[in-house]
Motif scaffolding. Structure first.
Motif, short mmCIF file in Angstrom:
data_model
loop_
_atom_site.label_atom_id
_atom_site.label_comp_id
_atom_site.label_asym_id
_atom_site.label_seq_id
_atom_site.Cartn_x
_atom_site.Cartn_y
_atom_site.Cartn_z
N THR A 172 4.29 -0.66 8.75
CA THR A 172 5.23 0.16 8.66
C THR A 172 4.79 1.51 8.05
OG1 THR A 172 7.52 0.66 7.68
CG2 THR A 172 6.20 -0.77 6.43
N ASP A 173 5.25 2.74 8.20
CA ASP A 173 4.88 3.75 7.82
C ASP A 173 5.37 3.99 6.22
OD1 ASP A 173 3.43 4.70 9.84
OD2 ASP A 173 4.87 5.65 10.80
N VAL A 174 6.39 3.34 6.05
CA VAL A 174 7.12 3.47 4.56
C VAL A 174 6.10 2.98 3.56
CG1 VAL A 174 8.75 2.14 3.30
CG2 VAL A 174 9.39 2.84 5.72
N PHE A 175 6.06 4.00 2.43
CA PHE A 175 5.26 3.74 1.35
C PHE A 175 6.02 2.60 0.40
CE2 PHE A 175 4.16 8.39 1.59
CZ PHE A 175 2.95 8.22 2.04
N TRP A 176 4.98 1.65 -0.22
CA TRP A 176 5.51 0.47 -0.71
C TRP A 176 6.66 0.89 -1.82
CZ3 TRP A 176 5.91 -4.35 0.08
CH2 TRP A 176 6.35 -5.17 -1.39
N ASP B 138 0.88 -1.08 0.10
CA ASP B 138 0.15 -0.12 -0.05
C ASP B 138 0.78 1.20 -0.24
OD1 ASP B 138 -2.21 1.16 -0.03
OD2 ASP B 138 -2.73 1.33 2.25
N GLY B 139 0.21 2.25 -0.72
CA GLY B 139 0.92 3.79 -0.61
C GLY B 139 1.68 4.26 -1.62
N ASN B 140 1.39 3.22 -2.72
CA ASN B 140 2.07 3.96 -4.13
C ASN B 140 1.37 5.47 -4.69
OD1 ASN B 140 2.82 1.44 -4.44
ND2 ASN B 140 1.54 0.35 -5.92
N GLY B 141 0.08 5.57 -4.18
CA GLY B 141 -0.63 6.62 -4.67
C GLY B 141 0.13 8.02 -3.70
N ARG B 142 0.21 7.57 -2.45
CA ARG B 142 0.49 8.69 -2.04
C ARG B 142 2.30 8.70 -1.97
NH1 ARG B 142 -1.42 5.78 3.32
NH2 ARG B 142 -1.85 4.76 1.93
N TRP B 143 2.87 7.94 -2.21
CA TRP B 143 4.12 8.10 -2.81
C TRP B 143 4.49 9.02 -3.86
CZ3 TRP B 143 7.13 6.89 -7.34
CH2 TRP B 143 8.57 7.12 -6.98
N PHE C 41 12.17 -5.69 4.69
CA PHE C 41 11.81 -6.99 4.72
C PHE C 41 12.35 -7.62 5.94
CE2 PHE C 41 11.32 -11.36 2.71
CZ PHE C 41 10.01 -11.36 2.77
N TYR C 42 13.67 -7.59 5.80
CA TYR C 42 14.44 -8.27 6.81
C TYR C 42 14.04 -7.89 8.29
CZ TYR C 42 17.51 -9.25 2.85
OH TYR C 42 17.68 -9.66 1.56
N GLN C 43 13.86 -6.47 8.51
CA GLN C 43 13.29 -5.99 9.76
C GLN C 43 12.12 -6.61 10.20
OE1 GLN C 43 12.49 -1.94 9.93
NE2 GLN C 43 14.68 -1.51 9.55
N ALA C 44 11.15 -6.82 9.22
CA ALA C 44 9.87 -7.47 9.40
C ALA C 44 10.27 -9.01 9.89
CB ALA C 44 9.02 -7.48 8.35
N ILE C 45 10.87 -9.59 9.15
CA ILE C 45 11.12 -11.04 9.53
C ILE C 45 12.10 -11.29 10.80
CG2 ILE C 45 12.58 -13.16 8.81
CD1 ILE C 45 10.76 -12.54 6.77
N ARG C 46 12.79 -10.18 11.16
CA ARG C 46 13.68 -10.28 12.43
C ARG C 46 12.60 -10.01 13.60
NH1 ARG C 46 18.26 -6.26 13.69
NH2 ARG C 46 16.61 -5.11 13.53
N ASP C 47 11.68 -9.11 13.46
CA ASP C 47 10.65 -9.00 14.36
C ASP C 47 9.70 -10.02 14.60
OD1 ASP C 47 11.88 -6.14 14.81
OD2 ASP C 47 10.14 -5.05 13.87
N ARG D 227 2.00 -4.85 6.07
CA ARG D 227 1.23 -3.88 5.29
C ARG D 227 2.08 -2.40 5.44
NH1 ARG D 227 -5.06 -2.51 4.67
NH2 ARG D 227 -4.71 -0.56 3.24
N THR D 228 2.36 -1.90 4.24
CA THR D 228 2.94 -0.63 4.29
C THR D 228 2.20 0.41 4.39
OG1 THR D 228 3.08 -0.67 2.03
CG2 THR D 228 5.01 -1.70 3.10
N SER D 229 2.71 1.87 4.46
CA SER D 229 2.12 3.07 4.08
C SER D 229 1.29 3.50 5.44
CB SER D 229 0.98 3.00 2.96
OG SER D 229 -0.32 2.63 3.29
#
Ligand code: IPE
Ligand code: IPE
Ligand code: MG
Length: 254
Positions: free
Chosen positions: A225-229, A34-39, A237-243, A202-204
Motif C-alpha cells: 500500500t502507498d499509505v505510510f506506516w 515503512d514510511g515513518n520518515g516520509r510521513w 489491515f482488514y483490507q489486506a486480510i480481505r484481499d 509493506r507500507t509506504s
C-alpha cells in the motif's frame, strides 16, 4: 471493467472485521512497517516524530490482529542495515522498545500475547535488550497471539549463520549431508518452528523485501500500500486480510 469498478468500490467501503471469513484468517502476518520518515517530512516534523507516530500504529495493529485470531504477527522494527542511519535516529529507535513496552506490556499480558524477538541481541544497547527480554520472559507462557519483533534482523545473515551451524553439525558427525532438507533447514533460522508468513504487508509504496525473511516468504502472499506506516489503520489491515481471502494460493499446483 465491472471487476475494476467492484475493486475500487470495495477499496473505499468500510470493512467490518466481523464480515471477514473466520476460516481464512492468515495464521502468520508479517509487516514491513515503512514510511515513518516520509510521513514526518510531509508534516514538517523531524524523522523521529514519524517513528513515535508509527508506534501508535503498532498498538492498533496488534489489537486488530488479536481480534481477528491471527496466530503470529511479525513486525519488522529494525533491520541489520538500519545501523547505517544517523546516530541520533538509531539512538531514538533503540529507545522505542522500552517506551512501547512500558506503556503496553500490561495490556499485552492481559491479552495473553506472547512477545518474542528475532534478530541479533548482542549488538543491541543494554537498555533495549533489557526491556525486550523482560517482556519475553513475562509473556513466555502466554498462549495467545505471538508478537514477534524483528529487531536487528536481516535474512542473509540469518541464513549464513544457519548454514554455518549446519556445517558445524556435519563436521562433528551429528548431521549427515543426506539429512539436509527443506523441512529441516528452518530450524536453523530465527523463526524456528513458526509457520511461514501467509501474508506480508509493506507500507509506504516501496515494493521490495529489504532483506526480510527471504527463505520464509517463498510462498507468502504480498500486499503493498502507498499509505505510510503512521497513517496505516485497522481498516487498511482488514483490507489486506480481505484481499488475501480472495487470493488463490496454488504453491505451483493447479
Ligand atoms: C520505517 O520507516 C521504520 C524503520 C525502518 C526503522 P523509515 O524510517 O524507513 O521511513 P522512510 O522509509 O524513511 O520514510
Ligand atoms: C525496512 O525498511 C526495514 C524496516 C521497516 C525495519 P527500510 O526503510 O530500512 O528499507 P529500504 O532501505 O527502503 O529498503
Ligand atoms: Mg524506509
Amino acid at each position: 471493467m465491472i471487476g475494476r469498478f467492484l475493486k475500487s468500490f470495495r477499496r473505499n467501503e468500510e470493512i467490518d472485521w466481523n464480515s471477514l471469513s473466520k476460516e481464512k484468517i492468515p495464521e502468520h502476518v508479517a509487516v514491513i512497517m515503512d514510511g515513518n520518515g516520509r510521513w514526518a517530512k510531509r508534516h514538517g516534523l523531524p524523522r523521529i516524530a514519524g517513528h513515535r507516530a508509527g508506534m501508535e500504529t503498532v498498538k492498533k495493529i496488534i489489537k486488530a490482529a488479536d481480534r481477528l485470531g491471527v496466530k503470529v504477527l511479525t513486525l519488522y522494527a529494525f533491520s541489520t542495515e538500519n545501523w547505517k542511519r544517523p546516530k541520533e535516529e538509531v539512538d531514538f529507535l533503540m529507545k522505542l522498545p522500552q517506551e512501547f513496552l512500558l506503556i503496553e506490556l500490561d495490556e499485552l499480558i492481559a491479552r495473553n500475547v506472547q512477545v518474542r524477538m528475532m534478530g541479533w541481541k548482542e549488538d543491541l544497547p543494554a537498555h533495549t535488550l533489557k526491556a525486550v527480554e523482560e517482556a519475553v520472559k513475562k509473556t513466555e507462557h502466554n498462549t495467545g497471539l505471538i508478537l514477534n519483533f524483528a529487531l536487528n534482523y536481516g535474512s542473509r545473515r540469518e541464513m549464513i549463520e544457519g548454514f554455518k551451524k549446519m556445517a558445524g553439525e556435519i563436521q562433528s558427525g551429528r548431521l549427515s549431508i543426506d539429512q539436509i532438507a527443506e523441512e529441516q533447514f528452518p530450524k536453523y533460522l530465527h523463526t524456528g518452528r513458526l509457520p511461514d508468513p501467509d501474508l506480508m504487508i509493506r507500507t509506504s509504496g516501496e515494493q521490495r523485501i529489504s532483506n526480510f525473511m527471504l527463505w520464509q516468504l517463498a510462498y507468502t502472499e504480498l500486499w503493498f500500500t502507498d499509505v505510510f506506516w503512521p497513517e496505516f489503520t485497522e481498516q487498511h489491515f482488514y483490507q489486506a486480510i480481505r484481499d488475501y481471502q480472495h487470493r488463490g494460493r496454488r504453491y505451483g499446483g493447479l
